[in-house]
Motif scaffolding. Sequence first.
Motif, PDB file in Angstrom:
ATOM      1  N   LEU A 105       0.848  -1.191   0.000  1.00 25.15           N
ATOM      2  CA  LEU A 105       0.000   0.000   0.000  1.00 25.15           C
ATOM      3  C   LEU A 105       0.881   1.237   0.000  1.00 25.15           C
ATOM      4  O   LEU A 105       1.795   1.346   0.810  1.00 25.15           O
ATOM      5  CB  LEU A 105      -0.847   0.040   1.264  1.00 25.15           C
ATOM      6  N   ILE A 106       0.606   2.144  -0.913  1.00 30.25           N
ATOM      7  CA  ILE A 106       1.378   3.388  -0.939  1.00 30.25           C
ATOM      8  C   ILE A 106       0.419   4.565  -0.985  1.00 30.25           C
ATOM      9  O   ILE A 106      -0.418   4.660  -1.874  1.00 30.25           O
ATOM     10  CB  ILE A 106       2.334   3.408  -2.142  1.00 30.25           C
ATOM     11  N   PRO A 116     -18.832  -0.705  10.624  1.00 30.50           N
ATOM     12  CA  PRO A 116     -17.795  -0.232   9.695  1.00 30.50           C
ATOM     13  C   PRO A 116     -18.264   1.014   8.959  1.00 30.50           C
ATOM     14  O   PRO A 116     -19.466   1.211   8.792  1.00 30.50           O
ATOM     15  CB  PRO A 116     -17.619  -1.412   8.733  1.00 30.50           C
ATOM     16  N   PRO A 117     -17.321   1.867   8.536  1.00 30.07           N
ATOM     17  CA  PRO A 117     -17.708   3.074   7.814  1.00 30.07           C
ATOM     18  C   PRO A 117     -18.447   2.722   6.531  1.00 30.07           C
ATOM     19  O   PRO A 117     -18.330   1.593   6.052  1.00 30.07           O
ATOM     20  CB  PRO A 117     -16.370   3.754   7.517  1.00 30.07           C
ATOM     21  N   SER A 118     -19.177   3.667   6.012  1.00 23.72           N
ATOM     22  CA  SER A 118     -20.020   3.361   4.850  1.00 23.72           C
ATOM     23  C   SER A 118     -19.143   2.929   3.685  1.00 23.72           C
ATOM     24  O   SER A 118     -18.040   3.428   3.494  1.00 23.72           O
ATOM     25  CB  SER A 118     -20.850   4.569   4.462  1.00 23.72           C
ATOM     26  N   GLY A 119     -19.650   1.969   2.941  1.00 26.85           N
ATOM     27  CA  GLY A 119     -18.876   1.432   1.829  1.00 26.85           C
ATOM     28  C   GLY A 119     -18.083   0.200   2.215  1.00 26.85           C
ATOM     29  O   GLY A 119     -17.534  -0.482   1.369  1.00 26.85           O
ATOM     30  N   PHE A 120     -18.005  -0.075   3.513  1.00 24.19           N
ATOM     31  CA  PHE A 120     -17.256  -1.243   3.975  1.00 24.19           C
ATOM     32  C   PHE A 120     -18.205  -2.305   4.527  1.00 24.19           C
ATOM     33  O   PHE A 120     -19.156  -1.983   5.241  1.00 24.19           O
ATOM     34  CB  PHE A 120     -16.305  -0.862   5.104  1.00 24.19           C
ATOM     35  N   TYR A 121     -17.918  -3.531   4.223  1.00 24.15           N
ATOM     36  CA  TYR A 121     -18.586  -4.647   4.877  1.00 24.15           C
ATOM     37  C   TYR A 121     -17.492  -5.600   5.324  1.00 24.15           C
ATOM     38  O   TYR A 121     -16.378  -5.560   4.823  1.00 24.15           O
ATOM     39  CB  TYR A 121     -19.555  -5.336   3.917  1.00 24.15           C
ATOM     40  N   LYS A 168      -7.015   2.173   6.313  1.00 20.02           N
ATOM     41  CA  LYS A 168      -5.956   1.823   5.356  1.00 20.02           C
ATOM     42  C   LYS A 168      -6.516   1.489   3.987  1.00 20.02           C
ATOM     43  O   LYS A 168      -5.887   1.760   2.981  1.00 20.02           O
ATOM     44  CB  LYS A 168      -5.224   0.575   5.854  1.00 20.02           C
ATOM     45  N   LEU A 169      -7.669   0.836   4.001  1.00 18.04           N
ATOM     46  CA  LEU A 169      -8.194   0.315   2.746  1.00 18.04           C
ATOM     47  C   LEU A 169      -9.255   1.234   2.150  1.00 18.04           C
ATOM     48  O   LEU A 169      -9.990   0.840   1.268  1.00 18.04           O
ATOM     49  CB  LEU A 169      -8.763  -1.092   2.978  1.00 18.04           C
ATOM     50  N   ARG A 170      -9.310   2.479   2.644  1.00 18.04           N
ATOM     51  CA  ARG A 170     -10.405   3.355   2.250  1.00 18.04           C
ATOM     52  C   ARG A 170     -10.443   3.634   0.753  1.00 18.04           C
ATOM     53  O   ARG A 170     -11.492   3.924   0.198  1.00 18.04           O
ATOM     54  CB  ARG A 170     -10.344   4.679   3.030  1.00 18.04           C
ATOM     55  N   SER A 171      -9.295   3.499   0.100  1.00 17.79           N
ATOM     56  CA  SER A 171      -9.288   3.786  -1.332  1.00 17.79           C
ATOM     57  C   SER A 171     -10.003   2.697  -2.130  1.00 17.79           C
ATOM     58  O   SER A 171     -10.281   2.869  -3.297  1.00 17.79           O
ATOM     59  CB  SER A 171      -7.854   3.929  -1.830  1.00 17.79           C
ATOM     60  N   MET A 172     -10.286   1.563  -1.479  1.00 23.68           N
ATOM     61  CA  MET A 172     -10.917   0.466  -2.223  1.00 23.68           C
ATOM     62  C   MET A 172     -12.444   0.508  -2.153  1.00 23.68           C
ATOM     63  O   MET A 172     -13.111  -0.306  -2.777  1.00 23.68           O
ATOM     64  CB  MET A 172     -10.432  -0.878  -1.692  1.00 23.68           C
ATOM     65  N   ALA A 218      -6.727 -11.078   6.259  1.00 24.40           N
ATOM     66  CA  ALA A 218      -8.009 -10.998   5.551  1.00 24.40           C
ATOM     67  C   ALA A 218      -7.746 -10.525   4.137  1.00 24.40           C
ATOM     68  O   ALA A 218      -6.611 -10.197   3.788  1.00 24.40           O
ATOM     69  CB  ALA A 218      -8.953 -10.029   6.260  1.00 24.40           C
ATOM     70  N   VAL A 219      -8.798 -10.499   3.347  1.00 25.24           N
ATOM     71  CA  VAL A 219      -8.658  -9.970   1.997  1.00 25.24           C
ATOM     72  C   VAL A 219      -9.756  -8.937   1.781  1.00 25.24           C
ATOM     73  O   VAL A 219     -10.894  -9.127   2.198  1.00 25.24           O
ATOM     74  CB  VAL A 219      -8.710 -11.093   0.937  1.00 25.24           C
ATOM     75  N   ALA A 220      -9.373  -7.824   1.196  1.00 28.31           N
ATOM     76  CA  ALA A 220     -10.366  -6.814   0.834  1.00 28.31           C
ATOM     77  C   ALA A 220     -10.676  -6.989  -0.641  1.00 28.31           C
ATOM     78  O   ALA A 220      -9.767  -7.079  -1.461  1.00 28.31           O
ATOM     79  CB  ALA A 220      -9.815  -5.418   1.102  1.00 28.31           C
ATOM     80  N   ILE A 221     -11.955  -7.078  -0.957  1.00 36.40           N
ATOM     81  CA  ILE A 221     -12.374  -7.255  -2.352  1.00 36.40           C
ATOM     82  C   ILE A 221     -13.325  -6.124  -2.710  1.00 36.40           C
ATOM     83  O   ILE A 221     -14.264  -5.836  -1.973  1.00 36.40           O
ATOM     84  CB  ILE A 221     -13.091  -8.602  -2.569  1.00 36.40           C
ATOM     85  N   THR A 222     -13.090  -5.519  -3.834  1.00 38.12           N
ATOM     86  CA  THR A 222     -13.974  -4.436  -4.252  1.00 38.12           C
ATOM     87  C   THR A 222     -15.222  -5.032  -4.903  1.00 38.12           C
ATOM     88  O   THR A 222     -15.196  -6.142  -5.399  1.00 38.12           O
ATOM     89  CB  THR A 222     -13.280  -3.521  -5.262  1.00 38.12           C
ATOM     90  N   PHE A 223     -16.288  -4.275  -4.867  1.00 41.30           N
ATOM     91  CA  PHE A 223     -17.478  -4.712  -5.589  1.00 41.30           C
ATOM     92  C   PHE A 223     -18.171  -3.509  -6.196  1.00 41.30           C
ATOM     93  O   PHE A 223     -17.844  -2.363  -5.892  1.00 41.30           O
ATOM     94  CB  PHE A 223     -18.430  -5.514  -4.690  1.00 41.30           C
TER      95      PHE A 223
END
Lengths: 357, 1065
Positions: free
Chosen positions: A14-15, B765-770, B826-830, B856-861
């Motif tokens: 992550l960057i 979780p914040p909106s957009g996250f599950y 951290k993953l907010r861009s996804m 874990a794995v973050a997957i976009t949808f």
Amino acid sequence: MTSDLDIFVGNTTLIDEEVYQLWLDGHSVAEAVARRLRGGVLERAGTSVAVLQSDTRDHYRTFQMLERLLHAPPRLLQQLLFQIPPSRQAMLVQRYYAFEESFARELLGKKLSKGTKKDLDEISARTGVSIKSCRRQFDNFKRVFKAVEELRGPLADNIQQLFLLPPPLARDYAAVVFFANSRFETGKRRLQFLTFGDFAACAQHMMLHWTQGALAPEAAEPDGDVPKSFLQDLKELKVLVADKDLLDLHKSLVCTALRGKISVYNEMEANFKPLSRALVNVGGKLTHARDVRDFFVDLVEKVIEPCRSDKWSPADLRLFLGHYTAAPRALPAFRHQALWERYMAVITACLLRMYHD
Amino acid sequence: MPGKLKVKIVAGRHLPVMDRASDLTDAFVEVKFGNTTFKTDVYPKSLNPQWNSEWFKFEVDDEELQDEPLQITVLDHDTYSANDAIGKVYIDIDPLLYSEAATVISGWFPIYDTIHGIRGEINVVVKVDLFNDLNRFRQSSCGVKFFCTTSIPKCYRAVIIHGFVEELVVNEDPEYQWIDRIRTPRASNEARQRLISLMSGELQRKIGLKVLEMRGNAVVGYLQCFDLEGESGLVVRAIGTACTLDKLSNTSAFLPACNSPSKEMKEIPFNEDPNPNTHSSGPSTPLKNQTYSFSPSKSYSRQSSSSDTDLSLTPKTAPSPQGPRIFLFPSSPTLSCDSPHLKKSCLLLSGSSLNPLHSSHVSPVVLRKSVSFTEELLLAASGMGSGSAGKEGGPFKTLLRQQTQSALEQREFPFFTLTTFPPGFLVHVGGVVSARSVKLLDRIHNPDEPETRDAWWAEIRQEIKSHAKALGCHAVVGYSESTSICEEVCILSASGTAAVLNPRFLQDGTMEGCLEQRIEEASPPGCGFCHIPYDELNMPFPAHLTYCYNCRKQKVPDVLFTTIDLPVEAIVIGKGCLIQARLCRLKKKAQAEANATSISNLLPFMEYEVHTQLMNKLKLRGMNALFGLRIQITVGENMLMGLASATGVYLAALPTPGGIQIAGKTPNDGTYEQHISHMQKKINDTIAKNKELYEINPPELPEEIIGSPIPEPRQRSRLLRSQSESSDEVTELDLSHGKKDAFVLEIDDTDAMEDVHSLLTDVPPPSGFYSCNTEIMPGINNWTPEIQMFTAVRVSRLSNINLTNQTLNKNFNDLCENLLKSLYFKLRSMVPCCLCHVNFTVALPEDELVQIAVTAVAITFDKNQALQANKAPTEKSQQRASTDNEDQLQFPLELCSDPLASQPFPPAKAASLDKASPLAEGYLRHRSVPSCTNSTVSVVKMTPLSFLPGAKITKYLGIINMFFIRETTSLREEGGVSGFLHAFIAEVFAMVRAHVAALGGNAVVSYIMKQCVFMENPNKNQAQCLINVSGDAVIFVRESELEMLPVQPSTVVSQPTSSGGDVTT
């Protein structure tokens, strides 16, 4: 409850570009967190300061680990430790090697030595670039300098290949290396109006027309130097000002061509001889290292300043230099036509670039 | 001599400078396999040596091939002193031993040193020539395929699912064997790495032999773990599910290349009768008359609940020397008065253990103590209850049971480590069964006879088996085992989901049988698994039942807890979410038996509280079922920690959950009342908010259709009681959630108040996250291909002043919540994205340290489609089912293991990736940016899931199972503990990727970090970490490419997707 250890490792590294820039700018973690807070990331992402701190520390750690690889960008592409998409790799390299022009301007012509490095805090104070960032930029210059010092072929191409920089940035680095090699004086007060861009453009013209690499890529000498033989030959051009007849003939040819075409005709006519002497002698002096340093000083002092005080417009200067360069073709006694044009191409380009307030 | 291993050392790059004087290295390589070593020439003065060696050939037994790793050591030649080691590469050659996997291992491997980490890379080519060997006495099991994936692997079909295989091997730990305790870190670490590599090879071979004995050809859901028992030794154990798999392209069953030694076959469990109809359990078969009564023995019927010990299900067949069992009825009123009794029995137990209970022929390892606690409360919660066998289904069910029973009876343990099953496999689900046992470790005296450890596990498995029986189930699915060790105390845990399975899959997977079964199937697929498997009148625990909300024919419990993934056919309303219960309990520091006793005394209470929390949190989210439940109890010096994770969903078949009702103890106090009503309001608001958030809008059903709930004798407990509208007490309470059953929380002291508060502290979780901890997120089925697998580790120090259970709980809770928050950030861009397979592991490395590791794995949808899809979930699922059938006409069996891949990404959706999703577009675009130069490193994706969104797995290349140790004596210089571990985990990822790429793969699926043991000594500036990871190396192809290939191959070239780079190695 304090966190002793707090890490996040992604399979794809992550960057965060914003944090990367803060790191490059030399901010500490605390400063970076403060800046991110001011940037309003909390409101957007709805999180806590602790999270922001942990995130910033994580990124900083990643960058510190990446830094070793950034010192040799081709390794960044080959390494297996961090999985980074090519576009992100390119971004990392580009940003790492990007520099502040104000900083580079200060450093132009200085020896990239430990001594200079010790003076960085002064430069930092003058330019407002943080000391950490100054050090990184200085180290980048030095690293690039060392890497291409001994190489054959065009400087910019070598740099682009070894450091995977985008072409414009590679050309700027080439200019820095060229200046560090030739040690031109750039710090004098009368040169202060010149920007890094001006010098870089001049250096690029010199490399393009004067250096060995420009003529024969396989040549024996490294590209950073202007070949001695060429500088030696430049002495031959003195005939243009030393020989009274040639000088007069040259003047009349230029005057004929320019009559009615430039606004400062009278001033030009009056000043032709000192101007021509200055233009030719700049080249003639280049064989001595001490005089090389004065190349830009001479150009400014003996050409630009007189013209400026006579209120030449840039267009006037362009027209004058064009005809001044072309006229010797009509001088039957002058036998160094090719050499003259190669020499004047650079001088013309430099003067035109430097002729501003 | 049935194998020839060939190794070629090609080149090295980026080697470290070993000679300070010249800034260069004189490198050479030693290649070692078994006891044979070859060396390359020295390549002088280079950091990028080109050895281009000859082929080094090792002629070895296949047994050796399976056990031994190939060991490659890179050294720096030194004329005057000893050669310095630069680092090592261990290559597991197992993937080369079966015909369908990789044929060559070739690529750049990071050179790893346990002190310095990765130091350059080496290019190696490895091949194996296997000769066919018909020796029936052989000890090898080449040819048996192993999969970590806990479902039938994507490109295979299960012909037969044989069942449980397990094995363990023990050894002394080299770390503790150094004479006079003089330990050279590198030597010790390398000895351990090598030993564990050897032991896992041996373990895998032995399991393979068992599989061949069962006539299987593969192990699915293979889980291998290490127990670092300290001075008492090192245990490597593994469990898995033996199967006969068939590659989807061929029609004939694949038989292992080598025949199994038939001599050793005691019985052939499943004859491969060409006519499966004789086994059919259709109601018309004569078998009908032999009614088999499966009702559990009277002793554990509801009526006898007053006597806890009656529930003892110690199997008569295994009269192993076990201590008395203590069973707990959490919801029984006798709980509180039970505890003295509990303690007494424990004391008794420890007293008796001093007697040489075990006869002298038993190994000197004395089983000093064995206290087991069973998790009846989970069963209770899972709300089984009566009802089951509706009139119509009755005889069929019995028959089914009988047959399955007969198939399963022959097995010692009818367990399955799978969590996802072919449709139709799972008939009914009973609920979670689990067992724990506290043991004292003692030195393993004879490594060749790991009997003690075997006996421990056998005991626990027996217990699990009997619990399943109590639930009217003959099998346990989603089965797993784990340990937690602190000093000399070890907690062994096992858990799974009691289930009734379809016998066809266990015996004969031919097509007719399956089709027939589908027709005969009595219960509709969407809800059948929810129907209770046990006898309505002999419920093993209190629960209330209603008629299924889906088919309205059979009885269902009010809540369902399971350890498996959500079945594909399940009808779910809305989305799911991750639910965690967290708990700490202080305990006194103690030695040996006293310690074990106090731990076993605490365990029941912890289980009970964890369960209560789960139940409350589930209700708070308006959901009625938990999947993927995993309860981890960790033991430390002075505390116990419990962490339960599961994915909550709303199953359409189960009744709507009631709300949570708070009842105060002192109703006279005005301000108190006010406070209570305030809290009640908050809770109600939260439930309403959650229902909106997770889109839970069950269709309103007219009361008469559902039928009235079955009246139940009310069970009351101190803390919670179940209530239904038929109860008299209802009138006293304001049931703000309609007439539905409500859950009552009685607040009688500050502790209870804290508990209620902590319930409300869980931030969504914040909106957009599950997030979920299962393979797929119910309610999201339009994944886009961007994935990000990650591991996060936190170690926190608990301040040791005023340590109470409450502050501990709060600290632990905050730690977990903050960790989740930081992941979301951290993953907010996804966004929009879902964290899938969120796996928390808790460790207590030292007195006041808590370590949490999450993978874990973050997957976009695609959000737009998600919204549409959710408007009519029921409709959708039916539609989905039908399209599935059409899509897979070529595999009408539906045993074809592809339900997951095909379902979340129906072709129509996949196609839309090209234009509809801005995210996908962005992904493609950024991939297409030309790189500055040609990168030679191929991209390897990693995921803990068994599939890759938008992609099709075309080949399984073999199992990845790696163990690394990293140590440092310059902790500060390496960036402190965080810098050290960050680098190490990155290195582990890099080594996994390199091995996969060398096998020719481009992804690891079912990736799991099984162990992460971190120890530090900041005073000495030292730290050490051990990590064990595993997964399946695969080749995948993007679905978009698959579609495009036959139509217009030219576009593939221009398609700037990553896969071009991905596939090439």
